[in-house]
Scaffold this active site. Sequence first.
Site, PDB file in Angstrom:
ATOM      1  N   SER A 321       0.810  -1.220   0.000  1.00  0.00           N
ATOM      2  CA  SER A 321       0.000   0.000   0.000  1.00  0.00           C
ATOM      3  C   SER A 321       0.846   1.276   0.000  1.00  0.00           C
ATOM      4  CB  SER A 321      -0.927  -0.009   1.218  1.00  0.00           C
ATOM      5  OG  SER A 321      -0.146  -0.149   2.383  1.00  0.00           O
ATOM      6  N   CYS A 323       3.855   1.457  -1.490  1.00  0.00           N
ATOM      7  CA  CYS A 323       4.948   1.137  -2.407  1.00  0.00           C
ATOM      8  C   CYS A 323       4.904   1.950  -3.694  1.00  0.00           C
ATOM      9  CB  CYS A 323       4.821  -0.347  -2.718  1.00  0.00           C
ATOM     10  SG  CYS A 323       5.975  -0.906  -3.934  1.00  0.00           S
ATOM     11  N   ASP A 356       2.761 -11.437   0.213  1.00  0.00           N
ATOM     12  CA  ASP A 356       3.155 -10.224   0.930  1.00  0.00           C
ATOM     13  C   ASP A 356       2.738  -8.967   0.168  1.00  0.00           C
ATOM     14  OD1 ASP A 356       4.470  -8.216   2.296  1.00  0.00           O
ATOM     15  OD2 ASP A 356       6.410  -8.663   1.368  1.00  0.00           O
ATOM     16  N   TYR A 403       2.433   5.190   9.148  1.00  0.00           N
ATOM     17  CA  TYR A 403       2.831   3.988   8.420  1.00  0.00           C
ATOM     18  C   TYR A 403       3.700   4.431   7.262  1.00  0.00           C
ATOM     19  CZ  TYR A 403       2.436  -0.341   5.676  1.00  0.00           C
ATOM     20  OH  TYR A 403       2.710  -1.501   4.971  1.00  0.00           O
ATOM     21  N   GLY A 405       6.752   3.234   4.125  1.00  0.00           N
ATOM     22  CA  GLY A 405       7.457   2.193   3.390  1.00  0.00           C
ATOM     23  C   GLY A 405       8.893   2.108   3.867  1.00  0.00           C
ATOM     24  N   ARG A 419      17.491  -2.812   1.389  1.00  0.00           N
ATOM     25  CA  ARG A 419      16.373  -3.537   0.787  1.00  0.00           C
ATOM     26  C   ARG A 419      16.183  -3.145  -0.682  1.00  0.00           C
ATOM     27  NH1 ARG A 419      10.545  -4.105   0.371  1.00  0.00           N
ATOM     28  NH2 ARG A 419      10.112  -6.220   1.028  1.00  0.00           N
TER      29      ARG A 419
HETATM   30  P1  IMP Z   1       0.805  -3.668   2.657  1.00  0.00           P
HETATM   31  O1  IMP Z   1       0.359  -4.784   3.554  1.00  0.00           O
HETATM   32  O2  IMP Z   1      -0.022  -3.567   1.432  1.00  0.00           O
HETATM   33  O3  IMP Z   1       0.924  -2.374   3.385  1.00  0.00           O
HETATM   34  O4  IMP Z   1       2.260  -4.069   2.132  1.00  0.00           O
HETATM   35  C1  IMP Z   1       3.350  -4.377   2.973  1.00  0.00           C
HETATM   36  C2  IMP Z   1       4.510  -4.864   2.149  1.00  0.00           C
HETATM   37  O5  IMP Z   1       4.997  -3.838   1.266  1.00  0.00           O
HETATM   38  C3  IMP Z   1       5.743  -5.228   2.956  1.00  0.00           C
HETATM   39  O6  IMP Z   1       5.652  -6.455   3.590  1.00  0.00           O
HETATM   40  C4  IMP Z   1       6.855  -5.151   1.930  1.00  0.00           C
HETATM   41  O7  IMP Z   1       6.994  -6.290   1.168  1.00  0.00           O
HETATM   42  C5  IMP Z   1       6.395  -4.047   1.021  1.00  0.00           C
HETATM   43  N1  IMP Z   1       7.076  -2.771   1.308  1.00  0.00           N
HETATM   44  C6  IMP Z   1       7.401  -2.238   2.497  1.00  0.00           C
HETATM   45  N2  IMP Z   1       7.952  -1.029   2.353  1.00  0.00           N
HETATM   46  C7  IMP Z   1       7.981  -0.801   1.034  1.00  0.00           C
HETATM   47  C8  IMP Z   1       8.455   0.301   0.246  1.00  0.00           C
HETATM   48  O8  IMP Z   1       8.893   1.334   0.733  1.00  0.00           O
HETATM   49  N3  IMP Z   1       8.369   0.145  -1.097  1.00  0.00           N
HETATM   50  C9  IMP Z   1       7.885  -0.983  -1.679  1.00  0.00           C
HETATM   51  N4  IMP Z   1       7.378  -1.996  -0.983  1.00  0.00           N
HETATM   52  C10 IMP Z   1       7.435  -1.908   0.360  1.00  0.00           C
END
Ligand code: IMP
Length: 518
Positions: A321, A323, A356, A403, A405, A419
């Site tokens: 979300s 990203c 993920d 929250y 990234g 990363r």
């Molecule tokens: P969400 O559950 O949709 O918020 O996605 C979380 C996932 O996004 C994490 O487990 C990572 O794999 C990925 N992620 C985390 N930080 C970043 C970022 O800054 N850029 C791209 N992907 C990210």
Amino acid sequence: MRIHDFFQKFEGESFTYNDLICLPDFINFSMEEINLTSKITREITLRTPIVSSPMDTVTEAELAIVLALQGGLGIIHYNMLPQEQLDQVLKVKKFKNGFISDPLTLSPNNTIQDVVHIKKEYGYSIVPITEDGKPHSKFLGLVTKYDYSTLSLEDLEKPIWERMIPVERLSTVVFEEFYSEGYFDLVKANNRLLDSHQAALPIIDQLGNLRYLMTRSDLQKHQNYPLATTNSSQVLRVGAAIETWHDKAIERLAALEKHVDLVVFDTSQGHSSYLVDLIKFTKSKYPHLQIIGGNVVSSDACEALIKAGADGIRVGMGSGSICTTQEVGGVGRAQASAVYNCAQICKRKSIPLIADGGITGSSDMVKAFILGADSVMLGSLLASTSEAPGKCQIKNGILLKEYRGMGSSKAMQKGSSFRYSTQHATIKIPEGVCGAVPSKGSISEWVPCLIQGVKQGFHKLGYKNFSELRCAFLDNKLMLEKRSDGAKKEGSVHSLYEITQDAPPTFSKSHYEDLINV
Ligand code: IMP
């Protein structure tokens, strides 16, 4: 259409969860029979297939503890020094002990004030007393809160031997009597503790030296959390993320390997010789350690990591979300397609797959499982809980939590540029944003809601558990369809002036209002 025929027909098209809908099938069981126990690695099982993302606004010890109690698993992020990450891991490990192997002990000549200090500093209200105050020396007695909580200031200076319950008046267990063939009979010991009416049960060896301590409050916690993710000694499980930069990874692995249950090599593009070599190195140096490799989005990448020795595969690129990877580099894959393609190989090799990123609620979880995931990793859905790091703030009348990234500028300054392989770049283009998510309250209320939603989905699909789902996947029995824009509209709440009650769990406005009114 059957799942494999569907993806064959639409080869070359990328699907998100929202693009798809699962079709129901015949039901011949009740919802209560559904069991969501699933594997996260070759050797580790979860009763709740939810893993928290190793992000610095998501997973530290507090969240990892509460999630593990609910049957999931927390992965501690690596935006901190190895020693700090180890401290977080140990906090989880010490939270709930079937038996405590290194209890804090005092000698009979310490004062009651020292016991009070232990209570204040570490939160332990029961202190075993040994001859020289060391953990595994001759056991002499116990001090519990009843022995010191009502004392006057003067009494606090008194030596412990005046207040402790001496060993002769305590029920104890001799370790060797409960131990056979490498197995300590915890159930028998638990029963002995219950029968004793004591706050704790000291476990001593044949010479009378203290080996372990079992406490009644821990026993109560076991009973309250039947799904908890624990190892065979009833200690909560926890994972830790590790950067894939070789020297740093080696240092972090050395600090953590004895204490964590699994490591997640955390890189945004895991189809690389660096990760393959790191997995091979880790498997040969620490064969006991379970390894999750990723992130990947293709079956070739999965195959490479599995061949190197990965025990679980983390799938997702660009679907998170927060990203911006797909916007910056034009690379990634829509998540439903990524999960399905990776599952082709993971399912055949029996390697668990973690979907993920991009999960917005229980419906996406069901779709991820249908497409072949064995668990889901959540970022934004957990960042919004009260156990995630950081404080709430109110904006426009809504309670929010930060929250961000791990590829955002702020997070990368703390270490996570590894990363995104930008640690040496002079100009770093962020691949993630900083933001905020509406607060949802505690994991202990939120996760059971998500899980119940998933069970309702499984029931309509006609599957009781993951092993039935796996067979259906391999036998091409699962059915899905692509949703048109009209179908998406029709499939969500529509044609209402307002929702006054029971909004879907991804949006819980009444909850924020309740919180704000407090
Ligand atoms: P969400 O559950 O949709 O918020 O996605 C979380 C996932 O996004 C994490 O487990 C990572 O794999 C990925 N992620 C985390 N930080 C970043 C970022 O800054 N850029 C791209 N992907 C990210």
